[in-house]
Design a protein around this motif. Structure first.
Motif, PDB file in Angstrom:
ATOM      1  N   UNK A   1       0.831  -1.202   0.000  1.00 17.81           N
ATOM      2  CA  UNK A   1       0.000   0.000   0.000  1.00 17.81           C
ATOM      3  C   UNK A   1       0.872   1.262   0.000  1.00 17.81           C
ATOM      4  N   UNK A   2       1.453   1.568  -1.133  1.00 18.89           N
ATOM      5  CA  UNK A   2       2.385   2.693  -1.201  1.00 18.89           C
ATOM      6  C   UNK A   2       1.729   4.071  -1.091  1.00 18.89           C
ATOM      7  N   UNK A   3       0.414   4.157  -1.378  1.00 21.18           N
ATOM      8  CA  UNK A   3      -0.275   5.461  -1.324  1.00 21.18           C
ATOM      9  C   UNK A   3      -1.578   5.329  -0.546  1.00 21.18           C
ATOM     10  N   UNK A   4      -2.141   6.484  -0.143  1.00 15.90           N
ATOM     11  CA  UNK A   4      -3.409   6.469   0.603  1.00 15.90           C
ATOM     12  C   UNK A   4      -4.617   6.707  -0.290  1.00 15.90           C
ATOM     13  N   UNK A   5      -4.375   7.307  -1.448  1.00 19.70           N
ATOM     14  CA  UNK A   5      -5.487   7.486  -2.397  1.00 19.70           C
ATOM     15  C   UNK A   5      -4.938   7.714  -3.803  1.00 19.70           C
ATOM     16  N   UNK A   6      -5.817   7.493  -4.773  1.00 22.84           N
ATOM     17  CA  UNK A   6      -5.429   7.650  -6.186  1.00 22.84           C
ATOM     18  C   UNK A   6      -6.461   8.566  -6.842  1.00 22.84           C
TER      19      UNK A   6
ATOM     20  N   UNK B   1      -9.443   6.067 -23.990  1.00 19.76           N
ATOM     21  CA  UNK B   1      -8.285   6.428 -23.156  1.00 19.76           C
ATOM     22  C   UNK B   1      -8.715   6.590 -21.701  1.00 19.76           C
ATOM     23  N   UNK B   2      -9.870   7.223 -21.496  1.00 15.86           N
ATOM     24  CA  UNK B   2     -10.368   7.424 -20.127  1.00 15.86           C
ATOM     25  C   UNK B   2     -10.595   6.075 -19.452  1.00 15.86           C
ATOM     26  N   UNK B   3     -11.206   5.139 -20.182  1.00 15.69           N
ATOM     27  CA  UNK B   3     -11.476   3.806 -19.612  1.00 15.69           C
ATOM     28  C   UNK B   3     -10.169   3.110 -19.233  1.00 15.69           C
ATOM     29  N   UNK B   4      -9.150   3.285 -20.052  1.00 15.26           N
ATOM     30  CA  UNK B   4      -7.857   2.644 -19.757  1.00 15.26           C
ATOM     31  C   UNK B   4      -7.327   3.143 -18.413  1.00 15.26           C
ATOM     32  N   UNK B   5      -7.373   4.459 -18.219  1.00 13.41           N
ATOM     33  CA  UNK B   5      -6.892   5.046 -16.968  1.00 13.41           C
ATOM     34  C   UNK B   5      -7.732   4.615 -15.780  1.00 13.41           C
ATOM     35  N   UNK B   6      -9.057   4.605 -15.972  1.00 13.26           N
ATOM     36  CA  UNK B   6      -9.971   4.248 -14.870  1.00 13.26           C
ATOM     37  C   UNK B   6      -9.745   2.791 -14.440  1.00 13.26           C
ATOM     38  N   UNK B   7      -9.667   1.893 -15.405  1.00 12.38           N
ATOM     39  CA  UNK B   7      -9.473   0.467 -15.084  1.00 12.38           C
ATOM     40  C   UNK B   7      -8.152   0.269 -14.355  1.00 12.38           C
ATOM     41  N   UNK B   8      -7.124   0.931 -14.843  1.00 11.69           N
ATOM     42  CA  UNK B   8      -5.791   0.816 -14.235  1.00 11.69           C
ATOM     43  C   UNK B   8      -5.837   1.319 -12.788  1.00 11.69           C
ATOM     44  N   UNK B   9      -6.451   2.477 -12.577  1.00 11.80           N
ATOM     45  CA  UNK B   9      -6.521   3.066 -11.233  1.00 11.80           C
ATOM     46  C   UNK B   9      -7.378   2.208 -10.307  1.00 11.80           C
ATOM     47  N   UNK B  10      -8.514   1.709 -10.810  1.00 12.26           N
ATOM     48  CA  UNK B  10      -9.403   0.905  -9.950  1.00 12.26           C
ATOM     49  C   UNK B  10      -8.763  -0.435  -9.566  1.00 12.26           C
ATOM     50  N   UNK B  11      -8.014  -1.017 -10.486  1.00  8.36           N
ATOM     51  CA  UNK B  11      -7.306  -2.269 -10.165  1.00  8.36           C
ATOM     52  C   UNK B  11      -6.302  -2.032  -9.044  1.00  8.36           C
ATOM     53  N   UNK B  12      -5.565  -0.915  -9.148  1.00  8.83           N
ATOM     54  CA  UNK B  12      -4.581  -0.591  -8.098  1.00  8.83           C
ATOM     55  C   UNK B  12      -5.287  -0.296  -6.778  1.00  8.83           C
ATOM     56  N   UNK B  13      -6.400   0.456  -6.879  1.00  6.10           N
ATOM     57  CA  UNK B  13      -7.176   0.820  -5.690  1.00  6.10           C
ATOM     58  C   UNK B  13      -7.619  -0.432  -4.934  1.00  6.10           C
ATOM     59  N   UNK B  14      -8.071  -1.432  -5.684  1.00  3.12           N
ATOM     60  CA  UNK B  14      -8.541  -2.686  -5.080  1.00  3.12           C
ATOM     61  C   UNK B  14      -7.360  -3.435  -4.450  1.00  3.12           C
ATOM     62  N   UNK B  15      -6.277  -3.487  -5.200  1.00  2.37           N
ATOM     63  CA  UNK B  15      -5.092  -4.224  -4.738  1.00  2.37           C
ATOM     64  C   UNK B  15      -4.538  -3.616  -3.447  1.00  2.37           C
ATOM     65  N   UNK B  16      -4.513  -2.304  -3.384  1.00  2.00           N
ATOM     66  CA  UNK B  16      -3.904  -1.624  -2.236  1.00  2.00           C
ATOM     67  C   UNK B  16      -4.928  -1.250  -1.152  1.00  2.00           C
ATOM     68  N   UNK B  17      -6.216  -1.432  -1.477  1.00  2.58           N
ATOM     69  CA  UNK B  17      -7.274  -1.076  -0.527  1.00  2.58           C
ATOM     70  C   UNK B  17      -7.354   0.424  -0.267  1.00  2.58           C
ATOM     71  N   UNK B  18      -7.225   1.222  -1.333  1.00  3.22           N
ATOM     72  CA  UNK B  18      -7.292   2.689  -1.179  1.00  3.22           C
ATOM     73  C   UNK B  18      -8.378   3.267  -2.094  1.00  3.22           C
TER      74      UNK B  18
END
Ligand code: KG4
Ligand code: ZN
Length: 341
Positions: free
Chosen positions: A62-67, A78-95
């Motif tokens: 969990x390197x960050x507190x929010x994205x 392009x927007x969907x690419x960014x959203x999917x990438x961010x949401x996957x990280x959010x889930x993985x890190x619980x942020x």
């Protein structure tokens, strides 16, 4: 970045600032959505690795507190690419992942630095923002922080788009804005030094200068350039410079005329100019001259005028603070191509 402080004056410290420029579009003379998406898919993991390496943060812990992530406006693939990438990280890190408006990012970019620390200063309202990019040309009124009302917009091409299209007509590769601007400045300097138009004198219209509203239009100006070019054979470098100068003057004069009108009408105390075209030196100089001491003028640094992640972090954190940290839980973020402020 590291964030702190309270609404409406949070503080920011830049830990890492990375940018991937999509050079691929130069050979096609513009941005193609599916190609841009492919580049995003390739670039995002690389940018993340670069940021983690620079900041020495551990991606397993969990390197960050929010994205913060852009959900519009823009090209939806392009927007969907960014959203999917961010949401996957959010889930993985619980942020939490904060959906952020790209245009709000451009507005707030004027208070940001791409190195060191900065905070949002005390802003004097009303604020008139002129947003000028490859996709937008808008005048926005803010009577308080993070509140926006559209005053006017382009009825056809955006200012940056017109720069790019005029460049393409003269075989200048994408993105043409900075190159047209360079040619125009060189020609302007030659005139200041007593030089003459070499071969032709170009005259172009100032579109919608006398319309009562606060809208813009650049398609007619672009067509006027096309007709001018058609009459010239062969098109020499001297012709290109003369066209670039007159074109840049026409765009800048129109932008300033309508911005002035908006400022007077709403008694604005602050003027913000941002978006890719805010990197244009002539626009920067002329806006400062136009407002002098009448209003406080803010521009982003040249690096932060074009699209960047940092401005999204600033806008995302501002929204997070405004909502007092309350974000809708487990709500999927949706891309919105024509999202308004
Ligand atoms: O904000 P931005 O990076 O991307 C969008 O959200 O569209 O803006 C890119 C636009 C391009 O059309 C580019 O040609 C234009 O900004 N631009 C300029 C200059 N630098 C970038 N236009 C005029 N003069 C410049 N110096
Ligand atoms: Zn932009």
């Amino acid at each position: 970045m590291e964030v702190g402080g309270k609404f409406p004056k949070p503080t920011f410290k830049i830990l890492s600032d990375n940018l991937a420029v999509q050079g691929i579009h130069a050979q096609f003379g513009g941005v193609f959505p599916m190609m841009a998406k492919k580049e995003h898919v390739q670039n995002l993991p690389i940018l993340l690795e670069q940021a983690l390496k620079k900041t020495k943060l551990d991606k397993k812990k969990k390197p960050v507190d929010m994205i913060a992530v852009t959900y519009g406006p823009g090209l939806e693939p392009c927007l969907w690419t960014g959203i999917t990438f961010a949401e996957d990280l959010g889930k993985k890190w619980g942020v939490p992942v904060i959906p952020t408006n790209h245009m709000e990012g451009h507005i707030l970019s004027v208070y940001a630095k791409n190195k060191g620390k900065f905070s949002i200063p005390k802003i004097e309202f009303p604020v008139v923002s002129l947003l000028v990019s490859g996709g937008h040309t808008e005048l926005i009124l803010s009577k308080e922080i993070l509140k926006y009302k559209m005053l006017g917009h382009t009825r056809d091409d955006a200012a940056g788009e017109a720069f790019d299209k005029v460049a393409r007509m003269m075989d200048i590769p994408y993105p043409g804005g900075p190159k047209i601007s360079k040619l125009a400045q060189e020609e302007r300097d030659r005139h200041i030094n007593g030089g003459k138009f070499q071969g032709i004198k170009v005259t172009l219209p100032r579109p919608m200068m006398y319309s009562k509203d606060l809208d813009f239009s650049f398609a007619g100006l672009k067509t006027a350039v096309l007709y001018t070019i058609k009459k010239i054979n062969p098109l020499t470098d001297e012709h290109k410079s003369a066209i670039a100068l007159e074109f840049e003057n026409a765009v800048v004069e129109t932008l300033i005329h309508k911005t002035k009108k908006a400022v007077e009408l709403h008694k604005a105390k602050t003027v913000i100019v941002s978006g890719g075209v805010a990197a244009n030196q002539h626009l920067r100089t002329e806006i400062k001259k136009a407002f002098g001491k009448k209003a406080k003028v803010f521009f982003p640094t040249r690096e932060l005028a074009r699209d960047n992640a940092l401005m999204i972090g600033v806008a995302g954190f501002m929204q997070y603070l405004k909502k007092k940290g309350k974000l809708p839980k487990n709500k999927k973020i949706k891309a919105c191509g024509n999202l308004k402020l």
